[in-house]
Write an enzyme that holds these catalytic residues in place. Structure first.
Site, PDB file in Angstrom:
ATOM      1  N   GLU A  44     -14.141   0.706  -8.366  1.00 59.22           N
ATOM      2  CA  GLU A  44     -14.561   1.887  -7.599  1.00 59.22           C
ATOM      3  C   GLU A  44     -14.969   3.039  -8.513  1.00 59.22           C
ATOM      4  O   GLU A  44     -14.399   3.205  -9.603  1.00 59.22           O
ATOM      5  CB  GLU A  44     -13.384   2.369  -6.730  1.00 59.22           C
ATOM      6  CG  GLU A  44     -12.983   1.364  -5.695  1.00 59.22           C
ATOM      7  CD  GLU A  44     -11.581   1.596  -5.140  1.00 59.22           C
ATOM      8  OE1 GLU A  44     -11.390   1.288  -3.954  1.00 59.22           O
ATOM      9  OE2 GLU A  44     -10.688   2.073  -5.860  1.00 59.22           O
ATOM     10  N   ASP A  71      -4.783   0.442   0.191  1.00 59.23           N
ATOM     11  CA  ASP A  71      -5.834   1.364  -0.242  1.00 59.23           C
ATOM     12  C   ASP A  71      -7.196   0.698  -0.317  1.00 59.23           C
ATOM     13  O   ASP A  71      -8.057   1.129  -1.068  1.00 59.23           O
ATOM     14  CB  ASP A  71      -5.450   2.008  -1.595  1.00 59.23           C
ATOM     15  CG  ASP A  71      -5.232   0.979  -2.686  1.00 59.23           C
ATOM     16  OD1 ASP A  71      -5.281  -0.230  -2.392  1.00 59.23           O
ATOM     17  OD2 ASP A  71      -5.026   1.363  -3.842  1.00 59.23           O
TER      18      ASP A  71
HETATM   19  P1  NAD Z   1       1.750  -3.792  -9.550  1.00 59.50           P
HETATM   20  O1  NAD Z   1       1.033  -5.082  -9.361  1.00 59.50           O
HETATM   21  O2  NAD Z   1       2.125  -3.362 -10.909  1.00 59.50           O
HETATM   22  O3  NAD Z   1       3.089  -3.773  -8.657  1.00 59.50           O
HETATM   23  C1  NAD Z   1       3.130  -4.162  -7.319  1.00 59.50           C
HETATM   24  C2  NAD Z   1       4.504  -4.710  -6.999  1.00 59.50           C
HETATM   25  O4  NAD Z   1       4.547  -5.020  -5.590  1.00 59.50           O
HETATM   26  C3  NAD Z   1       4.819  -6.020  -7.746  1.00 59.50           C
HETATM   27  O5  NAD Z   1       6.013  -5.869  -8.473  1.00 59.50           O
HETATM   28  C4  NAD Z   1       4.947  -7.058  -6.622  1.00 59.50           C
HETATM   29  O6  NAD Z   1       5.914  -8.057  -6.886  1.00 59.50           O
HETATM   30  C5  NAD Z   1       5.360  -6.176  -5.436  1.00 59.50           C
HETATM   31  N1  NAD Z   1       5.095  -6.760  -4.127  1.00 59.50           N
HETATM   32  C6  NAD Z   1       3.983  -7.409  -3.710  1.00 59.50           C
HETATM   33  N2  NAD Z   1       4.153  -7.800  -2.414  1.00 59.50           N
HETATM   34  C7  NAD Z   1       5.367  -7.353  -2.025  1.00 59.50           C
HETATM   35  C8  NAD Z   1       6.094  -7.423  -0.806  1.00 59.50           C
HETATM   36  N3  NAD Z   1       5.599  -8.058   0.253  1.00 59.50           N
HETATM   37  N4  NAD Z   1       7.325  -6.836  -0.733  1.00 59.50           N
HETATM   38  C9  NAD Z   1       7.844  -6.206  -1.830  1.00 59.50           C
HETATM   39  N5  NAD Z   1       7.200  -6.123  -3.019  1.00 59.50           N
HETATM   40  C10 NAD Z   1       5.978  -6.679  -3.116  1.00 59.50           C
HETATM   41  O7  NAD Z   1       0.804  -2.688  -8.852  1.00 59.50           O
HETATM   42  P2  NAD Z   1       0.844  -1.108  -9.037  1.00 59.50           P
HETATM   43  O8  NAD Z   1      -0.054  -0.680 -10.135  1.00 59.50           O
HETATM   44  O9  NAD Z   1       2.276  -0.645  -9.018  1.00 59.50           O
HETATM   45  O10 NAD Z   1       0.115  -0.671  -7.686  1.00 59.50           O
HETATM   46  C11 NAD Z   1       0.756  -0.865  -6.450  1.00 59.50           C
HETATM   47  C12 NAD Z   1      -0.212  -0.614  -5.331  1.00 59.50           C
HETATM   48  O11 NAD Z   1      -0.553   0.773  -5.282  1.00 59.50           O
HETATM   49  C13 NAD Z   1      -1.539  -1.354  -5.478  1.00 59.50           C
HETATM   50  O12 NAD Z   1      -1.880  -1.909  -4.238  1.00 59.50           O
HETATM   51  C14 NAD Z   1      -2.520  -0.293  -5.883  1.00 59.50           C
HETATM   52  O13 NAD Z   1      -3.832  -0.588  -5.465  1.00 59.50           O
HETATM   53  C15 NAD Z   1      -1.951   0.898  -5.164  1.00 59.50           C
HETATM   54  N6  NAD Z   1      -2.330   2.210  -5.711  1.00 59.50           N
HETATM   55  C16 NAD Z   1      -2.574   3.205  -4.831  1.00 59.50           C
HETATM   56  C17 NAD Z   1      -2.895   4.462  -5.307  1.00 59.50           C
HETATM   57  C18 NAD Z   1      -3.122   5.579  -4.336  1.00 59.50           C
HETATM   58  O14 NAD Z   1      -3.555   6.653  -4.747  1.00 59.50           O
HETATM   59  N7  NAD Z   1      -2.816   5.396  -3.081  1.00 59.50           N
HETATM   60  C19 NAD Z   1      -2.988   4.701  -6.681  1.00 59.50           C
HETATM   61  C20 NAD Z   1      -2.685   3.670  -7.565  1.00 59.50           C
HETATM   62  C21 NAD Z   1      -2.345   2.413  -7.064  1.00 59.50           C
END
Ligand code: NAD
Length: 357
Positions: free
Chosen positions: A62, A233
């Site tokens: 993005e 997101d």
């Molecule tokens: P990451 O992959 O490092 O961590 C995600 C964690 O979620 C992993 O440890 C995984 O095991 C766990 N997980 C997956 N499915 C699960 C479930 N059903 N129940 C419990 N745990 C579960 O990712 P990250 O960098 O920490 O990002 C997390 C999310 O946040 C991503 O989807 C990312 O796109 C989003 N994000 C959003 C914003 C925002 O501004 N809203 C900004 C950054 C990241």
């Protein structure tokens, strides 16, 4: 900073880590949150557009641009939930701040760490206006890369000091717990998301999965809770059961983007939502009742990245924690761009293949 016209300050990952450590993580988050609030108060000054997303089977890339008329910023960011299996981050990013007056970049910086910080600061700012007063207990479902940043921001900005953690991968919870040890948290590692939300006044969902997941079901959400939904997101990527949305007052960053990417993609396109900027600017109420369920449907918007870029630019001035990047061609006579190459050939002939010029 940036006295020479051809160089642009560049903040590498190494320098960003040093900047965060030199500032202190909590102070960094508090100051960044203040920059975000300042920019949300002048929301109407900004160019706004939903981010430009290029979707693929595995993830999304993005571009997130905005401008306040004087300064322009953009972030390049990806989201690839399967990346961690090959040792890569789910989310990586870099960004640029530029001068609207001449179009020259003023800053180029890593934004993988900075995105985690700004997302956490944004979540905590939203919770400041929406969470129950005096809330100290937060459930955090999803204990990946973003999680410690979220926890520290909620502690620094709201005083949250009790965490209830859950992740489908127990090793992620263990790492999060270990990383936060000694930082003043009381931490309970839970074996289900249901267990994690018990007694929590704030529930943060920050999982990564490219599907319409149901991290929280309706029965798990009692009255008075604030939900900070961070992980949903992208189109087709949500975390909450639709019934929770129907019981919540929903606060969003930029509605046209959140309708495409947020939890509210599950609702009718005219379902009422409140712009968080209006709450911050005092134009709309935040939390207004003890039993109200508030939901911050976070997707991440360009203005937050703009605030983060602005903050880093201002912090850099005294620290010297950047390199000068030779990014912009700067011939003595601006129209003699080709002549600059000819002069370079004369001064460094060995570097060129024979006959290249
Ligand atoms: P990451 O992959 O490092 O961590 C995600 C964690 O979620 C992993 O440890 C995984 O095991 C766990 N997980 C997956 N499915 C699960 C479930 N059903 N129940 C419990 N745990 C579960 O990712 P990250 O960098 O920490 O990002 C997390 C999310 O946040 C991503 O989807 C990312 O796109 C989003 N994000 C959003 C914003 C925002 O501004 N809203 C900004 C950054 C990241």
């Amino acid at each position: 900073m940036q006295e020479k016209l051809n160089v642009v300050p560049f903040v590498s990952v190494d320098h960003m880590m040093k900047l965060v450590l030199a500032t202190g993580v909590e102070r960094f988050l508090i100051e960044l949150a203040a920059y975000i609030e300042e920019d949300f108060r002048r929301w109407e000054c900004f160019d706004k557009t939903p981010r430009v997303a290029s979707h693929s089977a595995e993830g999304v890339i993005e571009l997130m641009p905005t401008s306040d008329g004087e300064t322009y910023g953009f972030k390049y960011v990806n989201g690839h939930p399967k990346n961690t299996r090959s040792g890569r981050q789910t989310v990586t990013a870099f960004g640029v701040l530029a001068d609207v007056g001449n179009g020259y970049p003023m800053l180029l910086t890593e934004m993988t760490i900075l995105t985690a910080l700004r997302t956490a600061a944004m979540s905590a700012v939203a919770a400041k206006y929406l969470a129950p007063k005096g809330a100290r207990t937060m459930a955090m479902i999803g204990n990946g890369a973003q999680s410690e940043f979220q926890a520290i921001a909620f502690k620094a900005i709201l005083g949250v000091d009790k965490l209830r953690l859950y992740d489908i991968d127990p090793s992620a919870t263990a790492r999060c717990q270990e990383n936060l040890a000694g930082m003043g948290f009381e931490i309970v590692a839970c074996s289900t998301s249901q267990e994690a939300v018990e007694g929590a006044e704030i529930v943060t969902t920050v999982t990564a999965d490219k599907q319409n997941a149901t991290i929280l079901t309706d029965n798990m959400v009692g009255p008075g809770i604030h939900i900070n939904a961070v992980g949903g997101d992208c189109p087709g990527k949500t975390e909450l059961h639709r019934d929770i949305l129907l019981r919540s007052d929903i606060f969003v960053e930029y509605p046209p983007q959140t309708r495409i990417e947020g939890e509210i993609q599950q609702l009718d396109p005219d379902h009422p939502v409140i712009g968080l900027w209006q709450v911050i600017a005092g134009k709309a109420p935040g939390r207004s009742g003890e039993r109200q369920i508030t939901l911050f449907d976070s997707v991440g918007f360009a203005i937050e990245d703009f605030s983060a870029l602005r903050y880093v630019r201002d912090r850099l001035k005294d620290t010297g924690l950047y390199e000068e990047l030779d990014l912009l061609a700067d011939p003595d006579e601006p129209r003699d761009l080709f002549g600059m190459i000819l002069r370079a050939a004369k001064s460094a002939p060995v570097a060129l293949k024979a006959g290249a010029l």
